[in-house]
Design a protein around this motif. Structure first.
Motif, PDB file in Angstrom:
ATOM      1  N   UNK A   1     -19.963  74.483  45.601  1.00 48.40           N
ATOM      2  CA  UNK A   1     -20.308  73.408  46.687  1.00 48.40           C
ATOM      3  C   UNK A   1     -19.308  73.305  47.800  1.00 48.40           C
ATOM      4  N   UNK A   2     -19.576  73.047  49.043  1.00 49.43           N
ATOM      5  CA  UNK A   2     -18.445  72.667  49.873  1.00 49.43           C
ATOM      6  C   UNK A   2     -18.409  71.127  49.794  1.00 49.43           C
ATOM      7  N   UNK A   3     -17.324  70.558  49.741  1.00 48.68           N
ATOM      8  CA  UNK A   3     -17.352  69.001  49.499  1.00 48.68           C
ATOM      9  C   UNK A   3     -15.952  68.460  50.356  1.00 48.68           C
ATOM     10  N   UNK A   4     -15.781  67.142  50.557  1.00 41.93           N
ATOM     11  CA  UNK A   4     -14.772  66.660  51.221  1.00 41.93           C
ATOM     12  C   UNK A   4     -14.452  65.317  50.509  1.00 41.93           C
ATOM     13  N   UNK A   5     -13.150  65.095  50.599  1.00 39.81           N
ATOM     14  CA  UNK A   5     -12.658  63.853  49.819  1.00 39.81           C
ATOM     15  C   UNK A   5     -11.876  62.995  50.896  1.00 39.81           C
ATOM     16  N   UNK A   6     -11.888  61.825  51.145  1.00 36.21           N
ATOM     17  CA  UNK A   6     -11.266  61.049  51.927  1.00 36.21           C
ATOM     18  C   UNK A   6     -10.151  60.223  51.102  1.00 36.21           C
ATOM     19  N   UNK A   7      -9.062  60.394  51.417  1.00 33.49           N
ATOM     20  CA  UNK A   7      -8.054  59.572  50.482  1.00 33.49           C
ATOM     21  C   UNK A   7      -7.355  58.719  51.483  1.00 33.49           C
ATOM     22  N   UNK A   8      -7.316  57.206  50.768  1.00 39.84           N
ATOM     23  CA  UNK A   8      -6.551  56.269  51.650  1.00 39.84           C
ATOM     24  C   UNK A   8      -5.503  55.513  51.058  1.00 39.84           C
ATOM     25  N   UNK A   9      -4.110  55.527  51.743  1.00 38.80           N
ATOM     26  CA  UNK A   9      -2.950  54.946  50.994  1.00 38.80           C
ATOM     27  C   UNK A   9      -3.138  53.489  51.124  1.00 38.80           C
ATOM     28  N   UNK A  10      -4.053  52.935  51.997  1.00 38.89           N
ATOM     29  CA  UNK A  10      -4.345  51.310  51.853  1.00 38.89           C
ATOM     30  C   UNK A  10      -5.139  51.012  50.836  1.00 38.89           C
ATOM     31  N   UNK A  11      -5.876  51.537  50.322  1.00 34.55           N
ATOM     32  CA  UNK A  11      -6.769  50.901  49.291  1.00 34.55           C
ATOM     33  C   UNK A  11      -6.010  50.205  48.154  1.00 34.55           C
ATOM     34  N   UNK A  12      -6.688  49.060  47.891  1.00 31.93           N
ATOM     35  CA  UNK A  12      -5.578  47.970  47.059  1.00 31.93           C
ATOM     36  C   UNK A  12      -5.883  48.322  45.549  1.00 31.93           C
ATOM     37  N   UNK A  13      -6.645  49.386  45.217  1.00 37.50           N
ATOM     38  CA  UNK A  13      -6.878  49.502  43.940  1.00 37.50           C
ATOM     39  C   UNK A  13      -6.309  51.024  43.736  1.00 37.50           C
ATOM     40  N   UNK A  14      -6.025  51.297  42.518  1.00 37.65           N
ATOM     41  CA  UNK A  14      -5.338  52.510  41.941  1.00 37.65           C
ATOM     42  C   UNK A  14      -6.588  53.264  41.239  1.00 37.65           C
ATOM     43  N   UNK A  15      -6.197  54.834  41.350  1.00 39.33           N
ATOM     44  CA  UNK A  15      -7.198  55.582  40.675  1.00 39.33           C
ATOM     45  C   UNK A  15      -7.084  55.245  39.190  1.00 39.33           C
ATOM     46  N   UNK A  16      -6.182  54.929  38.470  1.00 41.41           N
ATOM     47  CA  UNK A  16      -6.066  54.429  37.063  1.00 41.41           C
ATOM     48  C   UNK A  16      -7.113  52.972  36.854  1.00 41.41           C
ATOM     49  N   UNK A  17      -6.819  52.082  37.815  1.00 40.59           N
ATOM     50  CA  UNK A  17      -7.612  50.985  37.851  1.00 40.59           C
ATOM     51  C   UNK A  17      -9.193  51.381  37.827  1.00 40.59           C
ATOM     52  N   UNK A  18      -9.462  52.224  38.677  1.00 41.97           N
ATOM     53  CA  UNK A  18     -10.707  52.577  38.913  1.00 41.97           C
ATOM     54  C   UNK A  18     -11.539  52.969  37.742  1.00 41.97           C
ATOM     55  N   UNK A  19     -10.585  54.033  37.074  1.00 40.58           N
ATOM     56  CA  UNK A  19     -10.983  54.576  35.684  1.00 40.58           C
ATOM     57  C   UNK A  19     -11.185  53.608  34.608  1.00 40.58           C
ATOM     58  N   UNK A  20     -10.539  52.564  34.579  1.00 41.29           N
ATOM     59  CA  UNK A  20     -10.692  51.636  33.586  1.00 41.29           C
ATOM     60  C   UNK A  20     -12.078  50.789  33.843  1.00 41.29           C
ATOM     61  N   UNK A  21     -12.447  50.512  35.256  1.00 40.16           N
ATOM     62  CA  UNK A  21     -13.642  49.973  35.396  1.00 40.16           C
ATOM     63  C   UNK A  21     -14.756  50.772  35.221  1.00 40.16           C
ATOM     64  N   UNK A  22     -14.785  52.087  35.640  1.00 38.75           N
ATOM     65  CA  UNK A  22     -15.988  53.109  35.478  1.00 38.75           C
ATOM     66  C   UNK A  22     -16.138  53.385  33.899  1.00 38.75           C
ATOM     67  N   UNK A  23     -15.023  53.126  33.150  1.00 35.65           N
ATOM     68  CA  UNK A  23     -15.282  53.493  31.786  1.00 35.65           C
ATOM     69  C   UNK A  23     -16.121  52.421  31.134  1.00 35.65           C
ATOM     70  N   UNK A  24     -16.286  51.295  31.617  1.00 34.18           N
ATOM     71  CA  UNK A  24     -17.001  50.272  31.290  1.00 34.18           C
ATOM     72  C   UNK A  24     -18.598  50.433  31.834  1.00 34.18           C
ATOM     73  N   UNK A  25     -18.700  50.825  33.226  1.00 31.58           N
ATOM     74  CA  UNK A  25     -19.851  50.795  33.684  1.00 31.58           C
ATOM     75  C   UNK A  25     -20.491  52.127  33.764  1.00 31.58           C
ATOM     76  N   UNK A  26     -20.151  53.200  32.962  1.00 37.46           N
ATOM     77  CA  UNK A  26     -20.846  54.585  33.221  1.00 37.46           C
ATOM     78  C   UNK A  26     -22.111  54.899  32.339  1.00 37.46           C
ATOM     79  N   UNK A  27     -22.934  54.308  32.075  1.00 38.16           N
ATOM     80  CA  UNK A  27     -24.078  54.593  31.295  1.00 38.16           C
ATOM     81  C   UNK A  27     -25.016  55.549  32.081  1.00 38.16           C
ATOM     82  N   UNK A  28     -24.853  55.341  33.519  1.00 40.87           N
ATOM     83  CA  UNK A  28     -25.670  56.107  34.563  1.00 40.87           C
ATOM     84  C   UNK A  28     -25.068  57.619  34.562  1.00 40.87           C
ATOM     85  N   UNK A  29     -25.626  58.597  35.028  1.00 41.73           N
ATOM     86  CA  UNK A  29     -25.268  59.909  35.122  1.00 41.73           C
ATOM     87  C   UNK A  29     -24.485  60.132  36.449  1.00 41.73           C
TER      88      UNK A  29
END
Length: 456
Positions: A349-377
């Protein structure tokens, strides 16, 4: 007289050896003093071997002592996958039960840290926009999009979505909310709302016997599948813009400045086995799966229990000796069960990702949220992606493969820390009625079985 190298190899892995030889008495003795999670040269645990060789008593003894079910050998298959191939219903059922028990135990071990992390995180509102695309002509025109709305307050999270399920070019629309209350007991912490029908159900912590047996029917009726996004060779390079004067691509994503990167070497690997299925099975398979994936259990018709799939006739007894097995080079495991009917494919796959230094959430915080809400594929795929070693910043826009023919573009189009999140969002509205007949539990089981290939 010194032992030869072959003899030395044969003396290794005493638990594996006694299972190979079918000695339940020796296993009962060794299991107290040896590591039953140890892998041999082929990556097989004792449970792998017991399943592949049809040693039913050994399987039950290992499970009783907590042998791990969700572990893969060098070929990438778990004991459950091998049990489906072998076709003994009782063994499959025992492994499914133990897998669920072990998964619950692991979640409960992580739960205090997860709840603590949620408490430490500021309260917020977030929107994730999903746009599904395909390289197959005309398919992209009919693929769905969705905006997930996520509210977080204390240790509680609410996710509102209209895309309930997505599988093999089929999707199901709805108006569903998942509410997680981390401070509640495990059996009362997750509630599903159907906002159209004004119904709710508490998602139980443990499945019923009917749901387990339905799940076994699904596993025995369908391909053994494993799909994963290979991250071994992934590298990131700055995306460029401009025709003549090339420069690093920087754009605004919503309210956030972002640096764009090319993702190089992303490969979706998929493998499929169907040696346990007859031609008749393959014809019936589609209808069975369509029925079960609608979230409806087979149930009882006219007071009669559903017709269950019977065990297969066992494969021919293996004539491979322990000495022959243990000296086989890694990755060249002798055939111990049925002749494989196997298909493997990979797509880059050819893919891109946009990384922002301004976003107020950290990746670790996002993982904590996703761990709760990932019954969906699709949310689970996002979590897998975020676990990679990403460039600096927060991934505000991502392309990830969901299926071999489908990719998703995910945009964090809105995020705000807020101290005015309405606590009633995390409660069941007073005009909603409980619907114990609506089988969200079975529905979530089906989703996890059908798309979470790592379980199998």
């Amino acid at each position: 007289m010194p032992m030869t190298m072959a003899q030395e190899e044969a003396e290794k892995y005493p638990i594996h050896r006694c299972i190979f030889q079918g000695s339940i008495k020796t296993l009962s003795s060794l299991i107290r003093t040896h590591d039953i999670t140890e892998k041999d040269k082929q990556g097989n645990t004792p449970l792998h071997l017991a399943v592949m060789l049809g040693r039913k008593e050994c399987v039950q003894l290992l499970l009783a002592h907590g042998a791990p079910v969700k572990v893969k050998n060098l070929a990438g298959w778990s004991p459950l996958a091998e049990a489906i191939s072998y076709g003994d219903r009782q063994t499959i059922s025992s492994l499914v039960r133990k897998l669920k028990q072990q998964t619950r135990e692991q979640m409960e071990e992580r739960r205090p840290n997860l709840v603590a992390a949620l408490h430490q995180m500021g309260d917020f509102y977030m929107e994730l926009k999903w746009d599904f695309q395909s390289w197959v002509p005309l398919v992209s025109r009919v693929l769905p999009s969705d905006i997930c709305k996520i509210h977080k307050s204390g240790a509680s999270i609410r996710m509102d979505t209209t895309l309930v399920d997505f599988n093999d070019m089929r999707w199901e629309r709805g108006d569903i909310s998942f509410i997680f209350n981390g401070d509640q007991k495990p059996g009362h912490s997750l509630t599903v709302l159907d906002n159209k029908a004004k119904l709710f159900q508490r998602v139980r912590h443990k499945e019923t016997e009917l749901e387990i047996e339905d799940e076994v029917d699904i596993l025995m009726s369908s391909d053994i599948m494993a799909a994963q996004m290979s991250t071994k060779g992934i590298t990131f390079s700055r995306a460029q813009t401009g025709w003549i004067f090339r420069e690093d691509k920087r754009e605004m994503v919503g309210a956030f400045h972002a640096d764009f990167y090319q993702i190089n070497g992303m490969v979706l690997e998929s493998r499929k086995r169907r040696e346990h299925l007859s031609e008749e099975d393959l014809q019936k398979n589609k209808a069975i799966m369509e029925s079960l994936t609608k979230g409806s259990s087979q149930g009882f018709k006219n007071g009669e229990p559903p017709l269950r799939r019977a065990s297969l006739n066992p494969p021919p007894e293996s004539n491979i000796t322990w000495d022959e097995y243990i000296v086989a080079p890694p990755g060249q495991c002798p055939l111990l069960g049925r002749n494989l009917v196997y298909k493997e494919s990979s797509k880059s796959f050819k893919a891109t990702v946009a990384m922002s230094p301004d976003f107020p959430l950290t990746v670790d915080m996002l993982l904590n949220v996703l761990e709760v809400i990932t019954p969906f594929k699709h949310l689970s795929k996002l979590r897998q992606f975020v676990l990679m070693k990403l460039p600096p910043g927060f991934p505000v826009k991502i392309d990830i493969p969901i299926l071999p023919t489908v990719t998703a573009k995910i945009t964090f189009q809105e995020f705000a820390f807020r101290n005015d999140i309405d606590p009633e969002l995390f409660q069941v509205p007073s005009d909603y009625f409980e619907d114990p007949m609506r089988d969200y539990d079975a529905y979530m089981i089906m989703m996890m079985v059908l798309h979470n290939a790592s379980c199998v």
